[in-house]
Motif scaffolding. Structure first.
Motif, short mmCIF file in Angstrom:
data_model
loop_
_atom_site.label_atom_id
_atom_site.label_comp_id
_atom_site.label_asym_id
_atom_site.label_seq_id
_atom_site.Cartn_x
_atom_site.Cartn_y
_atom_site.Cartn_z
N THR A 62 0.82 -1.21 0.00
CA THR A 62 0.00 0.00 0.00
C THR A 62 0.85 1.26 0.00
OG1 THR A 62 -1.78 -1.17 1.13
CG2 THR A 62 -1.83 1.24 1.22
N ALA A 69 2.19 1.80 -3.37
CA ALA A 69 1.11 2.19 -4.30
C ALA A 69 0.81 3.69 -4.15
CB ALA A 69 -0.14 1.35 -4.04
N GLU A 85 -4.21 0.37 -4.43
CA GLU A 85 -3.42 -0.57 -5.22
C GLU A 85 -3.99 -0.73 -6.62
OE1 GLU A 85 -2.89 -1.59 -0.90
OE2 GLU A 85 -4.64 -1.24 -2.15
#
Length: 195
Positions: A110, A113, A139
């Motif tokens: 995460t 991302a 994501e």
């Protein structure tokens, strides 16, 4: 209150540590994110932010450079696979792009991302392509952005996304031309013995 902060934190159960930054996100509040930037890049960001808090563009520039380096690596790997014949057609290419990006650390973690979305020039690719459903995760959004970035890099490198095999065929033709040129420049065996 500073918009950015930085500290090194140990990774639980490991001798390693990660660099944690509080960075503003596009259209939202600042978020703390961890990154596996090299120590040198992390130190450059810290130095820039301590010297001049308005230098956030410089700090984000370092993150972008790191992100686009990963994009270039994925594209280079795909080009090598096209040239080797592993990727022959559009379906193979799309499958390879999907698999390479879907399993990339910038997508599966995460915090990575979030960095990807901060850095990508295509952070809205998912909405533009219509490939995201309701309430997409960070994501999923990062996947769409990185996919678009890799496709743009491939196109810039001369890969026809609808016919990737054409790149291999062009290279084969160039190799044949090089071999013909070498054959013309080498003296024939009988000419060598006469000299």
């Amino acid at each position: 209150m500073r918009e950015f902060y930085y500290r090194t934190m140990p990774i639980e159960g490991s001798d390693s540590s990660c660099h944690v930054f509080k960075i503003p996100t596009r259209g939202g509040p600042s978020e703390a994110i961890a990154t596996n930037l090299t120590k040198e890049n992390a130190e450059l960001i810290v130095a820039a932010l301590e010297r001049e808090p308005e230098s956030s563009d410089y700090a984000v520039g370092i993150l972008k450079r790191d992100y686009y380096s990963d994009v270039a690596d994925v594209a280079s790997d795909l080009i090598a696979r096209i040239k080797s014949g592993e990727i022959e057609d559009e379906d193979d290419l799309q499958t390879a792009i999907h698999e390479d990006i879907d399993g990339h650390q910038r997508i599966i973690y995460t915090f990575q991302a979030k960095i990807s979305l901060l850095c990508s020039d295509n952070e809205d690719a998912g909405e533009e392509d219509g490939c995201l459903g309701d309430n997409p995760t960070v994501e999923q959004r990062a996947f769409c952005a990185m996919r678009r970035d890799v496709e743009e890099r491939l196109a810039a490198e001369g890969v026809d996304l609808s016919d990737p095999g054409a790149l291999r065929e062009e290279e084969d033709e160039e190799d044949e031309e090089d071999e013909e040129d070498e054959d013309k420049s080498e003296p024939v065996e009988s000419e060598k013995s006469e000299g």
